[in-house]
Design a protein around this motif. Structure first.
Motif, mmCIF file in Angstrom:
data_model
loop_
_atom_site.group_PDB
_atom_site.id
_atom_site.type_symbol
_atom_site.label_atom_id
_atom_site.label_comp_id
_atom_site.label_asym_id
_atom_site.label_seq_id
_atom_site.Cartn_x
_atom_site.Cartn_y
_atom_site.Cartn_z
ATOM 1 N N LYS A 130 0.889 -1.216 0.012
ATOM 2 C CA LYS A 130 0.119 -0.028 -0.031
ATOM 3 C C LYS A 130 0.862 1.217 0.141
ATOM 4 O O LYS A 130 0.355 2.015 -0.559
ATOM 5 N N SER A 131 2.054 1.223 1.024
ATOM 6 C CA SER A 131 2.973 2.347 0.761
ATOM 7 C C SER A 131 4.253 2.017 0.763
ATOM 8 O O SER A 131 4.733 0.952 1.770
ATOM 9 N N GLN A 180 2.533 4.987 -3.295
ATOM 10 C CA GLN A 180 1.435 4.172 -3.096
ATOM 11 C C GLN A 180 1.384 2.946 -4.200
ATOM 12 O O GLN A 180 1.494 3.170 -5.173
ATOM 13 N N ASN A 181 0.732 1.840 -3.726
ATOM 14 C CA ASN A 181 0.227 0.593 -4.639
ATOM 15 C C ASN A 181 1.669 0.150 -5.502
ATOM 16 O O ASN A 181 1.583 0.430 -6.709
#
Length: 196
Positions: free
Chosen positions: A147-148, A157-158
């Protein structure tokens, strides 16, 4: 391959049976790893993920814009490799800076720790991926979404990452994060990596 599938099935069962909610973990705090030096003290074969056409896609919100903001990252030389500390899903970890790795790579050990702490979930599982090591041997690993990933104060992110089917594989900071920067420079005199 069957062993790896059973490993992740067991992890997901453990995760889903865990009675503690994310709020309980947040209230009590998390035990963060202080270092992964033990994983990096012995030279390991580099495992290079190879892309497959059937890999699941990241969520639509992924922004692959190249960052133009500069940041300095200090590194340590350990056994001929550059080791940097980055934050993955709010957990600080030591990674080998590896411009030759196509993805961020973590071992089964880190994946299990992150799953137990709730920093990755079964929703972050994106599928399986074949890996080719330096000897040309092929094994199957797992593709996940981080996610981070925070590198020198810049939060991405991602980010796609691979979970290598090896408990002592080194953590690699690869191109799935580094390609977000327009340019990188290594300053050997000051032991810094400059990402722009």
């Amino acid at each position: 391959m069957m062993k790896l599938k059973l490993f992740f099935i067991a992890l997901f069962i453990l995760f889903s049976c865990n009675s503690k909610s994310k709020e309980d973990i947040a209230k009590k705090g998390r035990v963060l790893p202080t270092s992964t030096k033990s994983n990096q003290s012995k030279p390991q074969q580099e495992i290079v993920p190879q892309a497959i056409n059937t890999a699941p896609q990241l969520p639509e919100a992924v922004n692959i814009e190249v960052l133009k903001t500069g940041t300095l990252i200090p590194f340590r030389d350990e056994g001929g490799v550059k080791v940097v500390t980055i934050t993955v899903n709010n957990l600080p970890m030591d990674f080998i800076f590896d411009t030759g790795a196509s993805l961020i790579s973590i071992s089964e050990t880190e994946a299990m720790m992150m799953l137990k702490q709730g920093t990755i979930t079964k929703e972050d599982y994106l599928g399986e991926l074949p890996f080719v090591d330096a000897n040309g041997d092929i094994s199957t690993g797992v593709l996940i979404n981080l996610k981070s990933v925070e590198i020198g104060g810049i939060k991405l992110q991602n980010i796609k990452a691979s979970v290598v089917p090896n408990k002592i594989a080194p953590l690699l900071l690869g191109q799935s994060a580094l390609e977000r920067f327009a340019k990188l420079t290594i300053d050997h005199k000051n032991n810094e990596i400059i990402l722009e």
